[in-house]
Design a protein around this motif. Structure first.
Motif, mmCIF file in Angstrom:
data_model
loop_
_atom_site.group_PDB
_atom_site.id
_atom_site.type_symbol
_atom_site.label_atom_id
_atom_site.label_comp_id
_atom_site.label_asym_id
_atom_site.label_seq_id
_atom_site.Cartn_x
_atom_site.Cartn_y
_atom_site.Cartn_z
ATOM 1 N N LEU A 1 -4.753 -10.442 2.254
ATOM 2 C CA LEU A 1 -3.570 -9.667 2.634
ATOM 3 C C LEU A 1 -2.961 -10.305 3.855
ATOM 4 O O LEU A 1 -3.644 -10.532 4.852
ATOM 5 C CB LEU A 1 -3.938 -8.225 2.938
ATOM 6 C CG LEU A 1 -4.521 -7.426 1.779
ATOM 7 C CD1 LEU A 1 -4.834 -6.019 2.233
ATOM 8 C CD2 LEU A 1 -3.568 -7.415 0.599
ATOM 9 N N THR A 2 -1.698 -10.609 3.792
ATOM 10 C CA THR A 2 -1.074 -11.352 4.879
ATOM 11 C C THR A 2 -0.388 -10.465 5.895
ATOM 12 O O THR A 2 0.140 -10.951 6.881
ATOM 13 C CB THR A 2 -0.024 -12.324 4.314
ATOM 14 O OG1 THR A 2 0.923 -11.529 3.567
ATOM 15 C CG2 THR A 2 -0.673 -13.325 3.378
ATOM 16 N N ARG A 3 -0.403 -9.160 5.622
ATOM 17 C CA ARG A 3 0.253 -8.274 6.575
ATOM 18 C C ARG A 3 -0.607 -7.058 6.898
ATOM 19 O O ARG A 3 -1.399 -6.615 6.066
ATOM 20 C CB ARG A 3 1.584 -7.781 5.992
ATOM 21 C CG ARG A 3 2.695 -8.827 6.166
ATOM 22 C CD ARG A 3 4.051 -8.227 5.890
ATOM 23 N NE ARG A 3 4.275 -8.220 4.452
ATOM 24 C CZ ARG A 3 5.316 -7.642 3.870
ATOM 25 N NH1 ARG A 3 6.209 -6.993 4.611
ATOM 26 N NH2 ARG A 3 5.489 -7.685 2.568
ATOM 27 N N GLY A 4 -0.400 -6.525 8.058
ATOM 28 C CA GLY A 4 -1.046 -5.263 8.414
ATOM 29 C C GLY A 4 -0.377 -4.134 7.646
ATOM 30 O O GLY A 4 0.591 -4.350 6.921
ATOM 31 N N PRO A 5 -0.911 -2.945 7.818
ATOM 32 C CA PRO A 5 -0.392 -1.815 7.038
ATOM 33 C C PRO A 5 1.030 -1.431 7.462
ATOM 34 O O PRO A 5 1.411 -1.591 8.611
ATOM 35 C CB PRO A 5 -1.364 -0.699 7.348
ATOM 36 C CG PRO A 5 -2.007 -1.063 8.630
ATOM 37 C CD PRO A 5 -2.006 -2.554 8.707
ATOM 38 N N HIS A 6 1.755 -0.923 6.525
ATOM 39 C CA HIS A 6 3.107 -0.420 6.751
ATOM 40 C C HIS A 6 3.068 0.694 7.814
ATOM 41 O O HIS A 6 2.129 1.484 7.857
ATOM 42 C CB HIS A 6 3.619 0.148 5.425
ATOM 43 C CG HIS A 6 5.059 0.523 5.447
ATOM 44 N ND1 HIS A 6 5.499 1.702 5.972
ATOM 45 C CD2 HIS A 6 6.155 -0.140 5.009
ATOM 46 C CE1 HIS A 6 6.818 1.770 5.842
ATOM 47 N NE2 HIS A 6 7.236 0.660 5.261
ATOM 48 N N PRO A 7 4.072 0.748 8.674
ATOM 49 C CA PRO A 7 4.064 1.766 9.750
ATOM 50 C C PRO A 7 3.858 3.196 9.226
ATOM 51 O O PRO A 7 3.219 4.013 9.886
ATOM 52 C CB PRO A 7 5.453 1.615 10.373
ATOM 53 C CG PRO A 7 5.883 0.234 10.043
ATOM 54 C CD PRO A 7 5.227 -0.148 8.765
ATOM 55 N N LEU A 8 4.369 3.483 8.048
ATOM 56 C CA LEU A 8 4.214 4.841 7.539
ATOM 57 C C LEU A 8 2.755 5.120 7.156
ATOM 58 O O LEU A 8 2.252 6.225 7.379
ATOM 59 C CB LEU A 8 5.133 5.069 6.328
ATOM 60 C CG LEU A 8 5.404 6.530 5.987
ATOM 61 C CD1 LEU A 8 6.113 7.241 7.131
ATOM 62 C CD2 LEU A 8 6.254 6.637 4.721
ATOM 63 N N LEU A 9 2.092 4.115 6.608
ATOM 64 C CA LEU A 9 0.661 4.296 6.325
ATOM 65 C C LEU A 9 -0.091 4.511 7.624
ATOM 66 O O LEU A 9 -1.016 5.311 7.713
ATOM 67 C CB LEU A 9 0.083 3.072 5.615
ATOM 68 C CG LEU A 9 0.693 2.682 4.275
ATOM 69 C CD1 LEU A 9 -0.194 1.646 3.587
ATOM 70 C CD2 LEU A 9 0.892 3.890 3.380
#
Lengths: 507, 507, 507, 507
Positions: free
Chosen positions: C9-17
């Protein structure tokens, strides 16, 4: 090849499926769904013929057989018999046509439809009739409660909170209160009818139709208010079941609260109420017993929709959004026992309301110590002497604590003492004012504001409830009339199609 | 005597009650109810003064303090502090006035009311705002679903029933179906607002008022649509909680069904869908992992209102029909976590819908064997050659069983053989007709009837859904405006009363 | 690349998550799970080193840091901070090691394990401690009930069925009855501990281990009774949650029944019981009020496990049988509020039992009309005169109906008349026998059989209950001792590993 | 006077009570309870005679009639008929004796008992037999699962978490996992039998007996393990219903999880499993269909105990703790449909397990890209090269991302590149080691630890499950033997009493 083989299945169902699933389901469906299936089938065939999707002669033959079967089913005949092997009502039904009329026209009616939209339709038809019946019992209870509230608008009693005497009120006011909450649930059920009464026919397996069907015509012939717009929704959704069960659950819970009060008030310690012997139970062992046991059955039946609601929600959870036996067959099955139990609860409640025997003297006696007028006394002090309400409340609390409210004279003297202590100066209090302030009867008569038990206030409440109940009655009659008219249209169309098709055959 | 002694109770609450009940409740109430209590109190005092039940100067002093407190609370100040002993928010609130303003006017505001009607009012006020917020998330999801349905109206896929390929459809049609069921639940919630938004003020302890209060004025100043007619009902009932929870529960269950399909279709075996990395989870142990775990949280949050619904119904069961902590405090408490969880579920669902990535080729590939066109083929045979549908169905089943649908040429030759066997005479079948009948794309384009996935059909469905969503938006805005206007009226009345009272004092 | 990127996974979690899921979860896990994670991690690392899967020096460095963190966490320090982005407790924990110790040894501990088995283990550890605490409150209530039953073994009252006076009994007998049903639920909870207290460690992601781990060693160091045999079961199942919630639900329902009786008996109409002022509530509006409102909170808290039970079952329904956030995170989360509410209910119930004030005279007074001795009279007639019981019952019913039981003389004369009518011959009846048969006190003293309220009978019942409660106490102590010993072993192993590893490093 | 008048009730029940309550109840009780009532009655009369409370001749006459009725009931005769008015089974039963034998001895048997203890006893007797039957279906399912796990211990497949491929495992390991959770629920049900199988007889109306009854004798003659110690508990409590329903609910939920996996794996996208035609369903509209619809019925039936559990708990809530129709009649009624549905679910599950058809090639094919061996590769790196696991995990993640795991050669070269990049120096990797580490078959064979799918590990798990199932079988047989022996004792005692009494009469 088994008679119950279909499509490319080469065998009928396993005996255990037959024992555990098909047989028990058929027994229920034969009784509740077959009469409705006959109507759905007729409406569909009429529409197919009108759209030119089925030859008129074929339609006529199918409809003539349908008419014949409908008459025999109405007469109590078991037209489908008990075949040793089958795959459920619909295929049995269709097989019957084929056996009687031959593959053509017997096997022609299933064009442009599926068991999926048929089942969705049958479930809604069954529900609308059962809901209609239940609404009948519900409005009868509301009628009874309104009459009882009227009758007991002057039956003075202590109101209770936390089971302790609170303020003077009337039995009529209490009954109007219970009826108010019940009325909202019944109105909710009435609203639900509009959600229920829409037709899924035309959705077929859930993917609509490439053939130019006319779902609006079918809906009209079946007395529906319209069609479901999306075919996936039409076969996958049963949200109306939850809507109905939610209102039934709340209705039931209000009835448990009502029954709890009735049970307490009919217990010997209160002695406010009782019922005639034919509503009471004795004991096989305790000769002195006279139990209002029906209240326990009432509560037991009243809460059943809650379990059904849970089962329905649970049964739908995480089911793929498309036609599924888990939803259409299993989860929706919880509706029917819930409706039956709710009807039982409503009918028991009405019986108990109508035959209630009230001991007015016992009811009034709990007011004898005038403790429940302490609020009125505090208000009197606040308004008459401009005391801050909190101070007035404390003064009244002191008198209540000392039991001084029972006697106006006693009350007056202690009041004067308390006021002097509070204000630092003597303040004469009129005996008749104290007597009036602490008179439970006077309190009730005065309580005309904020929806209180004052006579005019209760009269207004009852009138309001009666108007709402009358509106519910009227809508019930309207639904019924609409369905009767649709039935007539369907019969008319059926006759016309039979006549037309036969003319064509003859011609 | 303890500061928390009241009425004729000579002691404050036991430390264990303080630890287990009063303290935890206060923490919640301070945040959610105090700002609302200030408004209820202001409206009541304005009304008392207007009705002549409270001296104008007293009312002015109370309202000036109220205005001050409201400003401090809005600024985040903890105006009530953390007293070592108290009996809940209201008494603490009143004690604060007495401490600041003295017994007179500080103790004057509780005339003609009770904690019972106040609590009933606060609960409805809180609910209307939280429900309003939830409806906002709900309509946003519906907007997103409509857009996605539009966007994927031409995204062809296999429809499934019982998880097996059924008939050709589009992703847009599926999304419109899910949205249809959701929309009904959201409309149910919107309807519930009208039930929620009525004022219990004036009911006092549940027995109305002998004092000439004006409940309509209070209701108007608080933005309610009207009053509850019967005072027992006003304080005893919380049926609106069940109504709201019932719709939330159904909404949640539909979301679990949606999430189940999304999870299946995003699994490797299907490969239809995925999401960007920031919505996926990896594994601490399995390096290759890319999990759509949010769907699991979504389902977990979505079902929470069901448990709350059960708890609320259970909590109300067999409680005497009058004010009761068991109903007003305990049972109603289940509303708030349910609303929060439902909001979370709606927001997660919207995020997943908006950021959905679709592999159109994978979706289409499952249609490659043309098995899902078997119904279309049977319909073609029934309409084109006037075969009874059942016979046509069996012919198509034979071809499907043999895997013959994939190739039109193969299909035609086997079809001719089957028709000859069935009809006893050769019947030439046109290759292009067979090819057309078994073309999934053509099937979808034709499915314009019965709410099917045909392009115009889906466009109509989406337009219908959009109109309903727009109506929901409009009603939300309308509620909000109404409440804003009431707030302004209340502020205006408060200012006028303060000014008038001070003038009078000065005069 | 984000710090919260993992695997591919190349990104951290979405701000809403982050807002809706990670942040709220972390707040709870930091408090309840981090101290347990430290122990699980230590046990796993000790085992890895002992099995030769981790170099001793690496293990020593990890364990030294673990020991340090544990001390800081125990001291209240927030060792993980509040990073602006993360993917949950475990990855944050591991990242902390890497940040402090570097990739080697910091990133070495996750060999042969997964968050799946760790989470399954943490949930069981947390539950065993919370269940242990709850059992403490439960046995304390049972102790109090036994004492109260003992104390009131001679407190005569009317027994009731269907709320009507039934037969003479004692308050002690009633309390022993309630305690009997409660005891079975508490024993069920105690049995559940053995199901809870097994270790999932070693199951890794649910597919076991190819590396030669020693799950038995880890289980021993954590005080578990053994391991889960199948790794799929170890990470997928949470059936113990339902087991615990089922017993808590039943426990709660029994408490609601008990509270209902206490509420009725403390109402003014009965007047049997009350409590001191610090357990009562007043009214802000009704000065005379003294409400046992705690019973309403008690019932409200007591039923909460039912909703949690439903939520847990619902949350698990139709979830694939493998590790799932829906089960491990969402469904299992319902346990904790249920345990808290049940503890509150148990503590409130105990307080009410211990501080119960009984009005013996009021209790006895309801027996004054001797109606409740009608069964005893019928039995006297049946045994003394060999009347068929049904005939004797009818005779006694007649007397009860006439109110003749109150006076022995009156009773005797009517009895003689009834017997003569029945038998056709005069039959003299002894006054003292009648007086004895219809003496409530005598009835109670005689009721020594069938688990009745006779003094010796109640004494035996209480002794039996006390023995069972003592056994529950003993098992609780035993569990605690076992866990303390395991903690010591783990500390010892940790110290030894640190010392050994450092020696090795130094050597 | 009505034949259904009793005690001092002068009238039979109201027709509506008859229609809604008595008639429906009787239909059920006649079938399920009358055979049991005959035995309870016989045991009680034997005891009364032995205790000298009933004349031997009277007892003999009653028992002779009882024996006669029992024979006729066993032969299917409707001995009680359908009287137009009655007050339930028991009074009808007693009236039958009086009608046949006259008031004496016909009316003599109800001494020292009540319908309360009789009903409590009948409910437990019925439950123990139904539970026994259910346990039979349960252990048969466990047997089938053990055989299937054995058979598929070498059937390699991908394990899944969050529906995505996780690690290599076997179908046998999965089945053993499911069976493990089921086994605990079945063991819970088996434990519950000991709670159920205790006798309330002697408790009479709930206040025990002044007459010297011998409840132990009655319990022994009915095959109970002992008596309930407190008579209030004996008639008021039904906690065993919740205990049984709790375990049934959990059992059902596990079955839904199992069915969900089976449904996914038998869908076309997976294609792992199927069943013969007689377990599949076709479609009336879609010719190509072959649906595993039984899984949907299985889930629908499996969840039913949850609704029953809720209904039972709700039905008991806040009912006074004494005999109550609300608990004994209404709430307990939810047990029976739950047991029936659970039995259906167990039988369907067993059928599906026994006739499962597995496509081993399809199952293995999903492992072909070797992505599921990424964990094994990371472990290889960690153990072979002493890499920190986190670093190894990242390297493996990179390879998985690139799809490099499928080819060992490719994998090796990228691995060497990654290791050089990580360590800053070249590190040669052996091709055969890489090939071995990424071979799914090898992964499964190695997974012998932590309850994994290695062949010996699964063999141990299955052996453990089989031993537990065998213990369940043995206990079931033991219960049955005990009840058979008690039946024989009761028949012997009955015969002896008849003979003795008649001798005495003759003598």
């Amino acid at each position: 090849v088994s008679a119950a083989a279909t499509g490319h299945l080469t065998r009928g169902p396993h005996p255990l499926l037959f024992e555990l699933l098909y047989e028990p389901q058929l027994a229920d469906e034969r009784r509740h769904l077959l009469p409705l299936l006959l109507r759905v089938d007729a409406a569909h065939v009429v529409m197919l013929a009108d759209q030119g999707l089925l030859a008129r002669a074929v339609a006529a033959a199918l409809l003539a057989h349908n008419r014949d079967l409908a008459a025999r089913v109405a007469g109590g005949e078991d037209v489908l018999g008990s075949p040793p092997e089958h795959r459920g009502l619909y295929l049995l039904y269709e097989r019957h046509y084929i056996a009687e009329l031959g593959p053509q026209p017997g096997g022609s009616m299933h064009l442009a439809r599926s068991r999926n939209d048929i089942n969705a339709t049958l479930s809604r038809l069954r529900l609308r009739y059962e809901l209609h019946g239940l609404l009948g019992h519900a409005v009868e209870l509301l009628d009874s409660l309104a009459s009882a509230a009227d009758q007991h608008a002057g039956t003075i009693m202590s109101g209770f909170t936390h089971l302790q005497p609170a303020q003077p009120t009337t039995l009529g006011h209490y009954l109007a209160g219970v009826s108010s909450e019940l009325t909202r649930s019944v109105e909710g059920l009435d609203d639900a009818m509009a959600v229920v009464n829409r037709s899924p026919m035309g959705a077929a397996a859930g993917f609509g139709n490439a053939l130019p069907v006319d779902p609006g015509q079918v809906a009209g012939l079946l007395g529906f208010d319209g069609v479901i717009d999306n075919s996936a929704d039409a076969v996958a959704s049963r949200d109306y079941a939850v809507r109905v069960l939610g209102d039934l659950a709340m209705l039931g819970i209000t009835l448990t609260r009502f029954a709890t009060d009735l049970q307490a008030w009919s217990s010997r310690a209160y002695g406010f109420l009782t019922w005639p012997d034919d509503l009471m139970g004795g004991s096989s062992a305790m000769p002195q017993k006279r139990n209002a046991f029906v209240l326990e059955n009432l509560r037991g039946q009243a809460v059943r929709p809650v379990g059904s609601l849970v089962s329905t929600l649970l049964g739908m959870k995480s089911v793929p959004f498309s036609n599924s036996v888990e939803v259409s067959g299993e989860a929706t099955a919880h509706l029917w026992p819930a409706l039956a139990a709710a009807s039982t609860a409503l009918r028991l409640a009405r019986l108990l309301v109508e035959r209630l025997q009230v001991d007015r003297a016992r009811m009034a006696s709990i007011l004898g110590d005038r403790q429940t007028t302490a609020t009125a006394l505090a208000e009197f002090l606040a308004v008459r002497y401009q005391l801050p309400f909190r101070a007035a409340h404390e003064v009244a609390a002191g008198l209540a604590h000392e039991g001084a409210l029972a006697s106006p004279t006693d009350c007056r003297s202690r009041l004067e003492a308390a006021l002097e202590a509070l204000l630092g100066r003597p303040l004469p209090v009129a005996l008749e004012e104290v007597a009036q302030a602490t008179d439970p009867q006077a309190c009730v008569l005065a309580a005309e504001h904020g929806g209180g038990p004052g006579p005019d206030s209760v009269r207004r409440q009852v009138a309001g409830l009666r108007a709402r109940t009358e509106a519910l009655h009227a809508r019930r009659r309207q639904w019924w009339r609409r369905w009767q008219e649709a039935d007539q249209r369907l019969r008319g169309s059926t006759e016309a199609a039979i006549a037309g098709g036969q003319a064509r055959s003859a011609g």
